[in-house]
Design a protein around this motif. Sequence first.
Motif, PDB file in Angstrom:
ATOM      1  N   LEU A 101     -43.383 -72.279  14.780  1.00 43.04           N
ATOM      2  CA  LEU A 101     -42.449 -71.366  14.101  1.00 43.04           C
ATOM      3  C   LEU A 101     -43.202 -70.348  13.258  1.00 43.04           C
ATOM      4  CD1 LEU A 101     -39.729 -73.866  12.785  1.00 43.04           C
ATOM      5  CD2 LEU A 101     -39.412 -72.145  14.582  1.00 43.04           C
ATOM      6  N   GLU A 102     -42.761 -69.116  13.342  1.00 45.19           N
ATOM      7  CA  GLU A 102     -43.244 -68.071  12.434  1.00 45.19           C
ATOM      8  C   GLU A 102     -42.476 -68.217  11.129  1.00 45.19           C
ATOM      9  OE1 GLU A 102     -45.500 -65.678  13.068  1.00 45.19           O
ATOM     10  OE2 GLU A 102     -45.839 -66.412  15.115  1.00 45.19           O
ATOM     11  N   ARG A 160     -38.396 -68.336  10.566  1.00 48.05           N
ATOM     12  CA  ARG A 160     -37.723 -68.818  11.773  1.00 48.05           C
ATOM     13  C   ARG A 160     -37.409 -70.310  11.667  1.00 48.05           C
ATOM     14  NH1 ARG A 160     -35.172 -65.778  14.123  1.00 48.05           N
ATOM     15  NH2 ARG A 160     -35.319 -66.988  16.037  1.00 48.05           N
ATOM     16  N   GLN A 210     -35.615 -74.054  13.799  1.00 45.10           N
ATOM     17  CA  GLN A 210     -35.346 -74.705  15.088  1.00 45.10           C
ATOM     18  C   GLN A 210     -34.602 -76.030  14.861  1.00 45.10           C
ATOM     19  OE1 GLN A 210     -39.634 -77.056  15.543  1.00 45.10           O
ATOM     20  NE2 GLN A 210     -39.318 -75.237  16.753  1.00 45.10           N
ATOM     21  N   TYR A 235     -36.685 -74.920   8.901  1.00 48.07           N
ATOM     22  CA  TYR A 235     -37.025 -73.503   8.816  1.00 48.07           C
ATOM     23  C   TYR A 235     -38.398 -73.387   8.171  1.00 48.07           C
ATOM     24  CZ  TYR A 235     -31.954 -73.103   9.308  1.00 48.07           C
ATOM     25  OH  TYR A 235     -30.658 -73.220   9.734  1.00 48.07           O
ATOM     26  N   ASN A 284     -31.152 -68.252  14.289  1.00 48.95           N
ATOM     27  CA  ASN A 284     -32.121 -69.295  13.932  1.00 48.95           C
ATOM     28  C   ASN A 284     -33.111 -68.851  12.858  1.00 48.95           C
ATOM     29  OD1 ASN A 284     -31.082 -71.287  15.638  1.00 48.95           O
ATOM     30  ND2 ASN A 284     -32.231 -70.461  17.385  1.00 48.95           N
ATOM     31  N   GLY A 285     -32.849 -67.723  12.228  1.00 49.59           N
ATOM     32  CA  GLY A 285     -33.729 -67.264  11.162  1.00 49.59           C
ATOM     33  C   GLY A 285     -33.218 -67.685   9.793  1.00 49.59           C
ATOM     34  N   CYS A 307     -29.109 -68.961   6.453  1.00 49.94           N
ATOM     35  CA  CYS A 307     -29.657 -69.393   7.731  1.00 49.94           C
ATOM     36  C   CYS A 307     -28.672 -69.002   8.825  1.00 49.94           C
ATOM     37  CB  CYS A 307     -29.837 -70.904   7.745  1.00 49.94           C
ATOM     38  SG  CYS A 307     -30.759 -71.539   6.338  1.00 49.94           S
ATOM     39  N   THR A 327     -27.277 -69.939  11.594  1.00 45.85           N
ATOM     40  CA  THR A 327     -27.070 -71.061  12.484  1.00 45.85           C
ATOM     41  C   THR A 327     -25.685 -71.632  12.218  1.00 45.85           C
ATOM     42  OG1 THR A 327     -27.951 -73.217  13.158  1.00 45.85           O
ATOM     43  CG2 THR A 327     -28.169 -72.645  10.865  1.00 45.85           C
TER      44      THR A 327
END
Lengths: 361, 127
Positions: free
Chosen positions: A80-81, A84, A86, A104, A171-172, A186, A188
């Motif tokens: 992940l950057e 970001r 997941q 995150y 997803n950020g 977030c 999401t």
Amino acid sequence: MQDEVKQTPLRAQHEAIGARMMAFAGWNMPVQYRGIREEHEAVRTRVGIFDISHMGQFFVEGPAVGQWLDTVLTNHANALEPGRGQYTLMCNEKGGVIDDLIIYRTSADAFFLVVNASMIDTDLQWLQQHCPQDITLRDESVNWAGMAVQGPESAALYAKLFDGTEPPARNGIAEITSDGDTCLVCRTGYTGEDGFEFFCPAASGGKWWQCFLDGGAEPCGLGARDTLRLEASYPLNGNDLSPERTPIEAGLKFAVKFDKGDFIGRDVLAEQVENGPAVRLAGFKMTGKTAPPRAHYPVLHQGEVVGEIASGTLSPTLGEGIGMGYLPTALAAPGTPLEIDVRGRRFPAETVKKPFYKRGS
Amino acid sequence: MSQIPNDLKFATSHEWVRIEGDVAVVGVSDHAQEEMTDVVFVELPEVGRTVAAGEAVAVVECVKAASDIYSPVSGEIVDANGALEGDPSLINSEPYAGGWIYKIKLSDPSEADAMMDASAYAGHIGQ
């Protein structure tokens, strides 16, 4: 600790608008306001807001924190950057699911984790047990209020409240400061619609809740949250996930990465990918007008009990009974005729491809 | 405020009965349907079945949960409201009219006499 029912920081707001409250995962939470169907429809067609203050927030920091998370979670945290996130799973040594969570990356050496309410203590213990000395792990769950703002009009509502800005990309995560509060946003959700989750200091929760309501979000309870997530085939830990079931069996292979090195449960999961799992979490639909399928009802095939329902409901969007349950792999393919035993009466059903509902369909 | 018609008798578990000769019509109260909201399925009792007061005879399902309906009186089921199979939401829209659930031939009329009247039921639901 388990005996005391926890109260959300938004309790007064819920009671003021006549929410029906019930115990969920040790918390006194709103199950509905005006009715599950109406709230469900608000999220599918407009914008709704859910209190998710019961969910847990962990902050993990330290050198090589991404590499460490990759040893205790199934997805690839270190890929992940910053900014970001997941979906990922925490598994035991047998590959069974302890919890599913969203992580995150907030900076090179810091992550923000959102975990299930019922699993806060368990997850924390598990992570602490495997945590190296140079990594700090803080459970800040009580400090934060959380709200999920969900629906096709959610981004427009965000822009209206925050100076025409956009919420972070899908997803950020973004940290914003507004009206004196530092908040986390977030992009999401758990509904199958566009939306964002908004975390703010607990003491400011009521203010922000009201602000979203005034902006047009309709209050929605856990009842609609459950029907929405099930239409989108998102698993619920405790129903669809358990320490006895693996992410591969649950159809969550997309969140398990084998090219990142070793992690807890890897051997079992790799073997299941190689040879195929013996059971799979299958989706099914009732094929006629029937009683709603519900968790734990027996599932039959050719007169034999082959499993039980993990999650089931009457889909408000489709007007049909839908559900998921673990079935022998040979029966999990779409099109297998089933019967569901509802209080001794058998109703016809059929396995179908998941999800039951896809945005824009 | 939920409606509580004066000509009905009520059970603590929120069923109502309307006495028509030696038959009682049974349904669930306005308060009960408000609590359940969004009725999506009704499992009706079998006509001809003999039941004792307090026995579970039907199931009313909303999106979230299933609720048992307990017969407040004893007797033989003589009719069931088939219209609820096509439109279970009649329980929400007309709890005291089109939303009736079944009719029962009373074997002991004194059981209905002992049920709550409208004002006692209003007290029971804190109204």
